[in-house]
Design a protein around this motif. Structure first.
Motif, PDB file in Angstrom:
ATOM      1  N   ARG A 235      25.215 -38.407  -1.104  1.00 36.16           N
ATOM      2  CA  ARG A 235      26.487 -37.670  -1.040  1.00 36.16           C
ATOM      3  C   ARG A 235      26.538 -36.697   0.138  1.00 36.16           C
ATOM      4  N   PHE A 236      25.423 -36.043   0.443  1.00 31.20           N
ATOM      5  CA  PHE A 236      25.366 -35.041   1.502  1.00 31.20           C
ATOM      6  C   PHE A 236      24.561 -35.588   2.680  1.00 31.20           C
ATOM      7  N   THR A 237      24.985 -35.222   3.871  1.00 29.06           N
ATOM      8  CA  THR A 237      24.265 -35.592   5.088  1.00 29.06           C
ATOM      9  C   THR A 237      24.087 -34.361   5.954  1.00 29.06           C
ATOM     10  N   ILE A 238      22.850 -34.112   6.352  1.00 31.76           N
ATOM     11  CA  ILE A 238      22.564 -32.987   7.237  1.00 31.76           C
ATOM     12  C   ILE A 238      22.400 -33.514   8.655  1.00 31.76           C
ATOM     13  N   ALA A 239      22.902 -32.749   9.615  1.00 35.77           N
ATOM     14  CA  ALA A 239      22.792 -33.125  11.026  1.00 35.77           C
ATOM     15  C   ALA A 239      22.676 -31.847  11.849  1.00 35.77           C
ATOM     16  N   ARG A 240      22.203 -32.000  13.073  1.00 34.80           N
ATOM     17  CA  ARG A 240      22.092 -30.823  13.935  1.00 34.80           C
ATOM     18  C   ARG A 240      22.410 -31.184  15.373  1.00 34.80           C
TER      19      ARG A 240
ATOM     20  N   THR B 229      25.555 -21.737  13.001  1.00 36.06           N
ATOM     21  CA  THR B 229      25.132 -21.616  14.392  1.00 36.06           C
ATOM     22  C   THR B 229      24.213 -20.424  14.567  1.00 36.06           C
ATOM     23  N   ALA B 230      23.120 -20.673  15.248  1.00 31.79           N
ATOM     24  CA  ALA B 230      22.154 -19.612  15.541  1.00 31.79           C
ATOM     25  C   ALA B 230      22.420 -19.048  16.925  1.00 31.79           C
ATOM     26  N   SER B 231      22.190 -17.745  17.055  1.00 25.35           N
ATOM     27  CA  SER B 231      22.365 -17.096  18.351  1.00 25.35           C
ATOM     28  C   SER B 231      21.359 -15.961  18.495  1.00 25.35           C
TER      29      SER B 231
ATOM     30  N   LEU C 247      24.799 -28.839  10.570  1.00 24.43           N
ATOM     31  CA  LEU C 247      25.975 -29.186   9.784  1.00 24.43           C
ATOM     32  C   LEU C 247      25.540 -29.789   8.457  1.00 24.43           C
ATOM     33  N   LEU C 248      26.398 -29.659   7.461  1.00 26.70           N
ATOM     34  CA  LEU C 248      26.149 -30.300   6.178  1.00 26.70           C
ATOM     35  C   LEU C 248      27.435 -31.000   5.737  1.00 26.70           C
TER      36      LEU C 248
END
Length: 119
Positions: A66-71, A23-25, A79-80
Motif C-alpha cells: 500500500r505504501f511506497t517510500i522514495a527519495r 526535506t532536510a536542510s 516521500l511516502l
C-alpha cells in the motif's frame, strides 16, 4: 543546524491516497538512511518504512503493498506514497534521517504531520 520539514498530511476518506514529503536542510555532508515513523494516540511511535541512500526500501508488514517510500538525494527529500488508506493508518507521521555533518553525525526528526483517515 539541521532541520527536517514535513508536509503533505491531511484528511482523507478510507481508500484514498496521500503523499507526505520531508526535506532536510542545513549543514549536511551526507544523508544516509531516511525513514517514516508514525504515532497514533496513546501508542508508541512505530516504523512505517525506511530507505537507504542507494534506494533500497524496507516497509513494515502493515503497509506492504500500500505504501511506497522514495527519495531524491539531490533534493534531500524523502516521500511516502500512501494508497488504500484505512482508519488504522490515522496517526502523526514523522520523518527521520541519519545525517553526517562535517564533524558529527546523528539521527534527526521532523516535527510531524497529521494524517487522518475517515471511514
Amino acid at each position: 543546524q539541521v532541520q527536517l520539514v514535513e508536509s503533505g498530511g491531511g484528511l482523507v476518506q478510507a481508500g484514498g491516497s496521500l503523499r507526505p514529503s520531508c526535506t532536510a536542510s542545513g549543514s549536511i555532508f551526507v544523508i544516509n538512511d531516511m525513514g517514516w515513523y508514525r504515532q497514533a494516540p496513546g501508542a508508541q511511535r512505530k516504523l512505517v518504512a525506511t530507505i537507504t541512500r542507494g534506494g533500497s526500501p524496507n516497509n513494515a508488514d502493515s503497509v506492504k503493498g500500500r505504501f511506497t517510500i522514495a527519495r531524491d538525494n539531490a533534493k534531500s527529500t524523502v516521500l511516502l506514497q500512501m494508497n488504500s488508506l484505512n482508519p488504522d493508518d490515522t496517526a502523526v507521521y514523522y520523518c527521520n534521517a541519519d545525517i553526517l555533518k562535517q564533524y558529527t553525525s546523528g539521527v534527526y526528526w521532523g516535527q510531524g504531520t497529521q494524517v487522518t483517515v475517515s471511514s
